[in-house]
Design a protein around this motif. Structure first.
Motif, PDB file in Angstrom:
ATOM      1  N   TRP A 187      83.516  26.053  70.904  1.00 60.66           N
ATOM      2  CA  TRP A 187      83.220  26.579  72.240  1.00 60.66           C
ATOM      3  C   TRP A 187      81.779  26.275  72.644  1.00 60.66           C
ATOM      4  O   TRP A 187      81.504  26.038  73.823  1.00 60.66           O
ATOM      5  CB  TRP A 187      83.489  28.084  72.292  1.00 60.66           C
ATOM      6  CG  TRP A 187      84.937  28.439  72.349  1.00 60.66           C
ATOM      7  CD1 TRP A 187      85.676  29.060  71.385  1.00 60.66           C
ATOM      8  CD2 TRP A 187      85.837  28.174  73.431  1.00 60.66           C
ATOM      9  NE1 TRP A 187      86.972  29.202  71.793  1.00 60.66           N
ATOM     10  CE2 TRP A 187      87.108  28.680  73.042  1.00 60.66           C
ATOM     11  CE3 TRP A 187      85.694  27.581  74.681  1.00 60.66           C
ATOM     12  CZ2 TRP A 187      88.216  28.588  73.876  1.00 60.66           C
ATOM     13  CZ3 TRP A 187      86.812  27.478  75.506  1.00 60.66           C
ATOM     14  CH2 TRP A 187      88.054  27.989  75.100  1.00 60.66           C
ATOM     15  N   GLN A 188      80.877  26.270  71.678  1.00 57.86           N
ATOM     16  CA  GLN A 188      79.483  25.937  71.967  1.00 57.86           C
ATOM     17  C   GLN A 188      79.388  24.507  72.500  1.00 57.86           C
ATOM     18  O   GLN A 188      78.671  24.245  73.482  1.00 57.86           O
ATOM     19  CB  GLN A 188      78.632  26.085  70.705  1.00 57.86           C
ATOM     20  CG  GLN A 188      77.139  25.889  70.926  1.00 57.86           C
ATOM     21  CD  GLN A 188      76.520  27.044  71.686  1.00 57.86           C
ATOM     22  OE1 GLN A 188      76.584  28.191  71.248  1.00 57.86           O
ATOM     23  NE2 GLN A 188      75.934  26.752  72.829  1.00 57.86           N
ATOM     24  N   GLN A 189      80.115  23.588  71.878  1.00 62.44           N
ATOM     25  CA  GLN A 189      80.092  22.195  72.325  1.00 62.44           C
ATOM     26  C   GLN A 189      80.744  22.048  73.693  1.00 62.44           C
ATOM     27  O   GLN A 189      80.242  21.318  74.561  1.00 62.44           O
ATOM     28  CB  GLN A 189      80.810  21.309  71.302  1.00 62.44           C
ATOM     29  CG  GLN A 189      80.748  19.818  71.619  1.00 62.44           C
ATOM     30  CD  GLN A 189      79.330  19.302  71.677  1.00 62.44           C
ATOM     31  OE1 GLN A 189      78.579  19.427  70.714  1.00 62.44           O
ATOM     32  NE2 GLN A 189      78.934  18.729  72.820  1.00 62.44           N
ATOM     33  N   ILE A 190      81.863  22.745  73.902  1.00 58.94           N
ATOM     34  CA  ILE A 190      82.537  22.702  75.201  1.00 58.94           C
ATOM     35  C   ILE A 190      81.615  23.230  76.288  1.00 58.94           C
ATOM     36  O   ILE A 190      81.494  22.638  77.370  1.00 58.94           O
ATOM     37  CB  ILE A 190      83.845  23.506  75.157  1.00 58.94           C
ATOM     38  CG1 ILE A 190      84.882  22.795  74.272  1.00 58.94           C
ATOM     39  CG2 ILE A 190      84.410  23.731  76.558  1.00 58.94           C
ATOM     40  CD1 ILE A 190      86.109  23.618  73.967  1.00 58.94           C
ATOM     41  N   SER A 191      80.938  24.348  76.010  1.00 63.12           N
ATOM     42  CA  SER A 191      80.018  24.936  76.984  1.00 63.12           C
ATOM     43  C   SER A 191      78.875  23.982  77.308  1.00 63.12           C
ATOM     44  O   SER A 191      78.487  23.826  78.473  1.00 63.12           O
ATOM     45  CB  SER A 191      79.465  26.255  76.440  1.00 63.12           C
ATOM     46  OG  SER A 191      78.551  26.832  77.354  1.00 63.12           O
ATOM     47  N   ALA A 192      78.350  23.317  76.283  1.00 64.90           N
ATOM     48  CA  ALA A 192      77.262  22.361  76.499  1.00 64.90           C
ATOM     49  C   ALA A 192      77.730  21.195  77.363  1.00 64.90           C
ATOM     50  O   ALA A 192      76.989  20.734  78.263  1.00 64.90           O
ATOM     51  CB  ALA A 192      76.739  21.856  75.160  1.00 64.90           C
ATOM     52  N   ASN A 193      78.936  20.720  77.130  1.00 66.94           N
ATOM     53  CA  ASN A 193      79.473  19.617  77.932  1.00 66.94           C
ATOM     54  C   ASN A 193      79.660  20.029  79.390  1.00 66.94           C
ATOM     55  O   ASN A 193      79.358  19.252  80.309  1.00 66.94           O
ATOM     56  CB  ASN A 193      80.818  19.154  77.347  1.00 66.94           C
ATOM     57  CG  ASN A 193      80.667  18.492  75.989  1.00 66.94           C
ATOM     58  OD1 ASN A 193      79.586  18.062  75.609  1.00 66.94           O
ATOM     59  ND2 ASN A 193      81.764  18.414  75.246  1.00 66.94           N
ATOM     60  N   VAL A 194      80.168  21.245  79.596  1.00 70.61           N
ATOM     61  CA  VAL A 194      80.365  21.745  80.962  1.00 70.61           C
ATOM     62  C   VAL A 194      79.019  21.893  81.667  1.00 70.61           C
ATOM     63  O   VAL A 194      78.869  21.510  82.842  1.00 70.61           O
ATOM     64  CB  VAL A 194      81.130  23.086  80.946  1.00 70.61           C
ATOM     65  CG1 VAL A 194      81.114  23.731  82.326  1.00 70.61           C
ATOM     66  CG2 VAL A 194      82.561  22.872  80.471  1.00 70.61           C
ATOM     67  N   ASP A 195      78.031  22.448  80.982  1.00 67.86           N
ATOM     68  CA  ASP A 195      76.705  22.615  81.586  1.00 67.86           C
ATOM     69  C   ASP A 195      76.103  21.263  81.975  1.00 67.86           C
ATOM     70  O   ASP A 195      75.498  21.124  83.054  1.00 67.86           O
ATOM     71  CB  ASP A 195      75.765  23.333  80.610  1.00 67.86           C
ATOM     72  CG  ASP A 195      76.100  24.804  80.439  1.00 67.86           C
ATOM     73  OD1 ASP A 195      76.873  25.332  81.269  1.00 67.86           O
ATOM     74  OD2 ASP A 195      75.615  25.420  79.467  1.00 67.86           O
ATOM     75  N   ALA A 196      76.278  20.268  81.097  1.00 64.46           N
ATOM     76  CA  ALA A 196      75.731  18.940  81.385  1.00 64.46           C
ATOM     77  C   ALA A 196      76.418  18.329  82.603  1.00 64.46           C
ATOM     78  O   ALA A 196      75.754  17.728  83.470  1.00 64.46           O
ATOM     79  CB  ALA A 196      75.899  18.039  80.174  1.00 64.46           C
TER      80      ALA A 196
END
Length: 269
Positions: free
Chosen positions: A169-178
């Motif tokens: 989820w941390q990686q998914i969140s980072a991708n969405v933020d980017a």
């Protein structure tokens, strides 16, 4: 085999044995054919008769079959010397334990899917805020379930969420933020909906939804409408950059047209 007249003391018929042990006559005939359990006696008329020793062997077959031992291996076990039989039994035991472990893993996975179907995300409220930011509301997942919990997309989302850890989820969140940052920068730079750059960004946004469920261009249009009209979604995107929500809807619509979808008639399909 000894040929003799039928006598209960001498043996039991196949029908009697089938009733006694709870298998079909056809099964006993098959075991006879493959040499697994052959009746030791026959009547003068040729009827098969099972002795007490035959019946005991049948019970041993049933025990092994209940344990999941392949039928082809059962005869080997029954006829093997004691040492060979022990080695084979240990092997079957190890296989059984592996199967039990696999079934336990499957059960745990089903438990996670069931929980994900209810909660939407298998993270504590504290973990959600830590990963998605202080503006994240853990109640949003429950609201999403209330709104879409009966849809195929929610089921797909839950199945994918069930296998995700906090790191995922941390990686998914980072991708969405980017991606959101790129969308905001393009909006600020005046990128025109329908341009190659805008279409590429809209397509990336649609593909990002595929992290949660398979999103068609028509479904993407429906999401774009909600972003621009739903106060909660509009506030989220406009909080990133003023006017981002309607601009995102516009680039989604333009990209849908490029892919043969009329936004005016698009449906959730």
């Amino acid at each position: 085999m000894t040929n003799r007249a039928y006598d209960d003391a001498a043996g039991r018929t196949v029908g009697t044995v089938a009733s006694l042990v709870g298998v079909t006559i056809r099964t006993l005939h098959h075991w006879d054919t493959i040499g697994l359990v052959r009746p030791s006696e026959r009547t003068d008329s040729g009827y098969r008769l099972y002795t007490d020793a035959d019946l005991a062997r049948i019970h041993r077959v049933l025990v092994y079959r209940e344990l999941g031992v392949p039928l082809n291996d059962v005869g080997t076990l029954l006829d093997a010397p004691a040492t060979d039989a022990m080695a084979s039994l240990r092997q079957q035991r190890d296989r059984l334990r592996e199967r039990i472990a696999q079934l336990q893993q499957m059960g745990n996975a089903l438990d996670r899917i069931i929980e994900a179907r209810k909660s939407g995300i298998l993270l504590s409220a504290e973990e959600q805020v830590a990963i998605f930011g202080r503006h994240w509301q853990p109640s949003w997942a429950e609201e999403a379930h209330d709104r879409w919990g009966d849809t195929a997309q929610w089921a797909q989302y839950a199945e994918r969420a069930a296998s995700r850890t906090a790191e995922h989820w941390q990686q998914i969140s980072a991708n969405v933020d980017a991606l959101n940052a790129e969308l905001a920068a393009a909006h600020h730079a005046g990128v025109i909906p329908g341009s190659d750059q805008a279409n590429a960004l809209a397509e990336r946004h649609r593909e990002s939804m595929g992290t949660f469920f398979d999103c068609t261009h028509s479904m993407h249009v429906c999401l774009g409408r909600r972003y621009a009209t739903d106060p909660q979604f509009a506030a989220f995107y406009d909080g990133i950059a003023p006017g981002l929500a309607p601009w995102l809807r516009d680039i989604i619509d333009a990209n849908a047209r490029t892919n043969g979808i009329n936004p005016e008639s698009a449906t959730w399909a």
